[in-house]
Design a protein around this motif. Structure first.
Motif, short mmCIF file in Angstrom:
data_model
loop_
_atom_site.label_atom_id
_atom_site.label_comp_id
_atom_site.label_asym_id
_atom_site.label_seq_id
_atom_site.Cartn_x
_atom_site.Cartn_y
_atom_site.Cartn_z
N TYR A 27 -11.70 11.96 0.81
CA TYR A 27 -11.89 10.52 0.62
C TYR A 27 -12.58 9.96 1.85
O TYR A 27 -12.45 10.49 2.95
N ASP A 28 -13.38 8.92 1.63
CA ASP A 28 -14.08 8.22 2.71
C ASP A 28 -13.37 6.90 2.98
O ASP A 28 -12.93 6.22 2.05
N LEU A 29 -13.30 6.55 4.24
CA LEU A 29 -12.77 5.24 4.63
C LEU A 29 -13.79 4.17 4.29
O LEU A 29 -15.00 4.43 4.35
N PHE A 51 -9.54 2.35 -1.93
CA PHE A 51 -10.47 3.40 -1.50
C PHE A 51 -9.93 4.82 -1.71
O PHE A 51 -10.68 5.78 -1.61
N LYS A 52 -8.64 4.97 -2.03
CA LYS A 52 -8.09 6.30 -2.32
C LYS A 52 -7.81 6.50 -3.82
O LYS A 52 -7.30 7.54 -4.22
N ARG A 53 -8.17 5.52 -4.65
CA ARG A 53 -7.85 5.59 -6.07
C ARG A 53 -8.46 6.83 -6.75
O ARG A 53 -7.79 7.54 -7.47
N LEU A 71 0.47 6.05 -10.06
CA LEU A 71 -0.11 6.31 -8.74
C LEU A 71 -1.46 5.64 -8.47
O LEU A 71 -1.62 5.01 -7.43
N PRO A 72 -2.44 5.75 -9.38
CA PRO A 72 -3.74 5.14 -9.06
C PRO A 72 -3.69 3.63 -8.80
O PRO A 72 -4.45 3.11 -8.00
N ARG A 73 -2.77 2.92 -9.45
CA ARG A 73 -2.73 1.47 -9.21
C ARG A 73 -1.85 1.11 -8.00
O ARG A 73 -1.91 -0.01 -7.51
N ALA A 114 0.85 -1.19 0.00
CA ALA A 114 0.00 0.00 0.00
C ALA A 114 0.88 1.24 0.00
O ALA A 114 1.35 1.68 1.04
N TRP A 115 1.12 1.76 -1.19
CA TRP A 115 1.95 2.94 -1.35
C TRP A 115 1.09 4.18 -1.18
O TRP A 115 -0.10 4.17 -1.49
N GLN A 116 1.69 5.26 -0.72
CA GLN A 116 0.97 6.53 -0.67
C GLN A 116 1.95 7.69 -0.70
O GLN A 116 3.13 7.53 -0.40
#
Length: 157
Positions: A80-82, A141-143, A134-136, A35-37
């Motif tokens: 963004y929603d969890l 849930f943050k895409r 980034l999106p992948r 899980a990168w961010q």
């Protein structure tokens, strides 16, 4: 109280670019998956979002504010929603997600200036990524959020 009755947590985040226009991403220490961010975190009460972004960046990555040059703030706040199963586990169940102030910035240092071994480590690894990746790389849930951030800063990428 339902998830939708909870407020959003105020936060700041940064898309940090190196000289090759690649983006700094890091692996969360609290997630076994890949899980990168991008660096981001909650704002203190009354904290200026840009100051909060620089503080969070240094707390999470060891990158000092003097090694960061602001390119542009996002023109709008992003949310963004969890997922429902995380609402009660994250931030002591007080928030439904985040209300984020995004900034695009240039990293003026070298890879040696990055130090994840901070006072309260949040990341277990990092790398430079192509913006299109980034999106992948992000948790699902943050895409949409990351797609919005890419769209926001597209003219600079």
């Amino acid at each position: 109280m339902s998830q939708h009755d909870l407020p959003y947590r105020d936060a700041a985040a940064v898309m940090l670019l190196n000289a090759e226009n690649k983006v700094f991403v890091a692996l969360r220490i609290d997630n076994k998956a890949d899980a990168w961010q991008m660096p981001q975190g909650g704002l203190d009460d009354g904290e200026d979002p840009q100051a909060g972004m620089l503080r969070e960046l240094e707390e999470e990555t060891g990158i000092r504010p003097d090694l960061v040059e602001l390119i542009a703030p996002a023109r709008r706040v992003m949310f963004y929603d969890l997922p429902a199963d995380l609402v009660g586990k994250v931030w002591k169940g007080k928030y439904r997600g985040q209300r984020q102030h995004w900034f695009l910035a240039r990293f003026l240092g070298t890879d040696a200036d990055v130090n994840l071994d901070t006072a309260e480590p949040e990341f277990r690894g990092w790398r430079w990524a192509e913006p299109a990746e980034l999106p992948r790389l992000i948790v699902p849930f943050k895409r949409r959020l990351y797609e919005d951030v890419l769209e926001e800063f597209a003219e600079y990428l």
